[in-house]
Design an enzyme around this catalytic site. Sequence first.
Site, short mmCIF file in Angstrom:
data_model
loop_
_atom_site.label_atom_id
_atom_site.label_comp_id
_atom_site.label_asym_id
_atom_site.label_seq_id
_atom_site.Cartn_x
_atom_site.Cartn_y
_atom_site.Cartn_z
N LYS A 30 0.84 -1.20 0.00
CA LYS A 30 0.00 0.00 0.00
C LYS A 30 0.88 1.25 0.00
CE LYS A 30 -2.39 1.81 3.66
NZ LYS A 30 -2.35 3.28 3.59
N ASP A 59 -3.20 4.36 -2.32
CA ASP A 59 -4.22 4.81 -1.36
C ASP A 59 -4.27 6.34 -1.35
OD1 ASP A 59 -5.95 4.99 0.80
OD2 ASP A 59 -4.42 4.53 2.30
N LEU A 60 -4.88 6.93 -2.40
CA LEU A 60 -4.92 8.39 -2.49
C LEU A 60 -6.31 8.96 -2.20
CD1 LEU A 60 -2.59 9.12 -5.56
CD2 LEU A 60 -2.01 9.07 -3.14
N LYS A 61 -7.29 8.11 -1.99
CA LYS A 61 -8.64 8.54 -1.56
C LYS A 61 -9.15 9.77 -2.32
CE LYS A 61 -7.90 6.96 3.21
NZ LYS A 61 -6.44 6.71 3.23
N LEU A 62 -9.38 9.60 -3.62
CA LEU A 62 -9.82 10.74 -4.44
C LEU A 62 -11.19 11.28 -3.99
CD1 LEU A 62 -9.03 9.49 -8.09
CD2 LEU A 62 -7.50 10.59 -6.44
N ASP A 64 -13.45 14.74 -5.38
CA ASP A 64 -13.53 16.02 -6.10
C ASP A 64 -14.80 15.97 -6.94
OD1 ASP A 64 -12.82 18.45 -7.58
OD2 ASP A 64 -10.77 18.06 -6.89
N PRO A 66 -16.96 15.01 -10.25
CA PRO A 66 -16.81 13.75 -11.01
C PRO A 66 -15.79 13.80 -12.14
CG PRO A 66 -19.11 14.14 -10.51
CD PRO A 66 -18.38 15.35 -10.04
N THR A 68 -13.16 15.70 -12.60
CA THR A 68 -11.78 15.80 -12.09
C THR A 68 -11.34 14.45 -11.51
OG1 THR A 68 -12.18 18.11 -11.58
CG2 THR A 68 -10.31 17.11 -10.48
N THR A 118 -11.47 4.94 9.69
CA THR A 118 -11.45 4.22 10.98
C THR A 118 -11.02 5.12 12.15
OG1 THR A 118 -9.29 3.38 10.34
CG2 THR A 118 -11.13 1.87 10.13
N ARG A 178 -4.45 -6.30 13.80
CA ARG A 178 -3.32 -6.67 14.66
C ARG A 178 -3.31 -8.18 14.64
NH1 ARG A 178 -2.31 -2.63 13.24
NH2 ARG A 178 -1.86 -0.68 14.29
N GLY A 207 0.36 -2.50 8.81
CA GLY A 207 1.54 -1.64 8.76
C GLY A 207 2.47 -1.91 9.92
N ARG A 208 2.23 -1.22 11.02
CA ARG A 208 3.16 -1.25 12.16
C ARG A 208 3.50 -2.64 12.69
NH1 ARG A 208 0.10 3.72 14.86
NH2 ARG A 208 -1.48 2.80 13.52
#
Length: 230
Positions: A30, A59-62, A64, A66, A68, A118, A178, A207-208
């Site tokens: 990711k 993971d850029l979570k667009l 704007d 439609p 664009t 989340t 986890r 991730g962590r």
Amino acid sequence: MELCVALDLPSEKENLALAQSLKDHNIWLKVGFRAYIRDGKSFIETLKMINPEFKIFLDLKLYDIPNTMADAAEEITKLGIDMFNIHASAGPVAMKTVMQRLSNYQKRPMVLAVTALTSFDEENFQKVYEKSIQEKAVQFAKMSYENGLDGVVCSTFESRDIKRVTSDDFITLCPGIRPFGENAGDQQRVATLELAYQESVDYPVIGRPIYTNDSPQAKVNQILKVISTF
Ligand code: C5P
């Protein structure tokens, strides 16, 4: 279930070292705001050079208007990545416009919609959306499904309800995992791998628990071994 590892380290060098240590694994990576804004297209190219089989989730979570969003989705598709996301609250017209535009491509990335971040607790979520997280996440998922998206980003705790109102094939990608009950950090609602499996999560994002481990490779091995038993 397919493992997605978050490349959230502070520098390109550290993210590449992490990817390099995981190069023998069949996993998703990711790439989020921080890495993409700083290291851009060449970072993605380098990841693919490390292992051409790595699958990349951008993971850029667009969010704007439609047209664009569709323009951005097209540029993302040209990067050759495998999955990206938009915000479900951009609405059905944005969803349709994005999917229509990508239908011009022979091979397009999978498109997911973010339902509820989340980081929201119920009280603050209510202030924005005037509904419970569960109710809104399911509603957003239904909208995403009806408008041709491939799946949603949600928490483990909404995954099964989402599949119930959409389809078993509709993807749920869930952060806040986890695997074996490790430290939750700032995540509010966390789930183990076992619970994620029970709740029909398709892609656990981790991730962590991986990159803070002394041996990320050993941790990934341990996770993949458990996944293979599901
Ligand atoms: O380190 P940890 O396993 O908590 O990482 C989870 C990853 O998923 C991070 O990159 C975080 O930004 C991302 N994420 C999240 N919750 C969302 C969307 C993305 O934790 N709703």
